[in-house]
Design an enzyme around this catalytic site. Structure first.
Site, short mmCIF file in Angstrom:
data_model
loop_
_atom_site.label_atom_id
_atom_site.label_comp_id
_atom_site.label_asym_id
_atom_site.label_seq_id
_atom_site.Cartn_x
_atom_site.Cartn_y
_atom_site.Cartn_z
N CYS A 67 0.98 -1.00 -0.47
CA CYS A 67 -0.02 0.00 -0.20
C CYS A 67 0.62 1.52 0.05
CB CYS A 67 -1.24 -0.25 1.28
SG CYS A 67 -0.08 0.39 2.98
N ASP A 73 2.27 2.57 2.51
CA ASP A 73 2.59 3.50 3.47
C ASP A 73 4.09 3.21 4.53
OD1 ASP A 73 0.11 4.01 3.12
OD2 ASP A 73 -0.70 2.33 4.84
N CYS A 114 -1.83 7.19 4.31
CA CYS A 114 -3.56 7.65 4.67
C CYS A 114 -3.57 7.65 5.64
CB CYS A 114 -4.51 6.28 3.88
SG CYS A 114 -4.06 4.82 4.74
N CYS A 151 -3.01 -0.84 8.47
CA CYS A 151 -2.18 0.26 9.19
C CYS A 151 -1.98 0.48 10.99
CB CYS A 151 -3.12 1.07 9.08
SG CYS A 151 -3.42 1.85 7.08
#
Length: 147
Positions: A33, A35, A59, A103
């Site tokens: 992703c 991150d 994000c 996350c």
């Protein structure tokens, strides 16, 4: 989609920044992703986390989980900080959408990576701490994509 707490921590993140000469620094990422999360710990001679800062590229959920994770570890000793899981981060934020659970895993791994760095610098062993992965998907088999 996001809880009020997630939105609050995203819009008003706590403990943003870096600590010069940090006791421990942990950087983890998620190649899938994009991150990247870095956590800085200032740990005193009694192994209490005096201060914690973070920098996150990602994000809103990644920013929110980083912010909450720093709030959860501040003031704790290193052994208690080890007990902070992605589940604890998610619960403290009143939940995350299923597609954003990774996350909270990043936040947990970043804390562990910073604690690992601290332990390495000080020649100590922290019970239950394992060498961190730089990517949270490291060691997973690549799932074949179906078209």
């Amino acid at each position: 989609m996001y809880t009020e707490k997630v939105m609050d921590h995203f819009q008003h993140p706590r403990n943003v920044g870096e600590i010069e000469d940090a006791s421990g620094v942990g950087t983890v990422g998620n190649a899938k992703c994009g991150d990247i999360m870095r956590i800085y710990l200032d740990i005193d001679e009694n192994q209490i986390i005096r201060d914690v800062k973070f920098k996150t590229f990602g994000c809103g959920a990644a920013v929110a989980t980083s912010s909450m994770a720093t709030e959860l570890v501040k003031g704790k000793n290193v052994q208690d900080a080890m007990q902070i899981t992605n589940k604890a981060v998610m619960e403290a934020l009143d939940g995350l959408p299923p597609v954003k659970v990774h996350c909270s895993l990043l936040a947990e791994e970043a804390i562990h990576a910073a604690l690992w760095d601290y332990a390495e610098k000080n020649g100590i062993k922290i019970e239950g701490l394992e060498k961190p992965k730089s990517d949270i998907h490291e060691g997973e088999e690549d799932e074949a994509e179906e078209y």
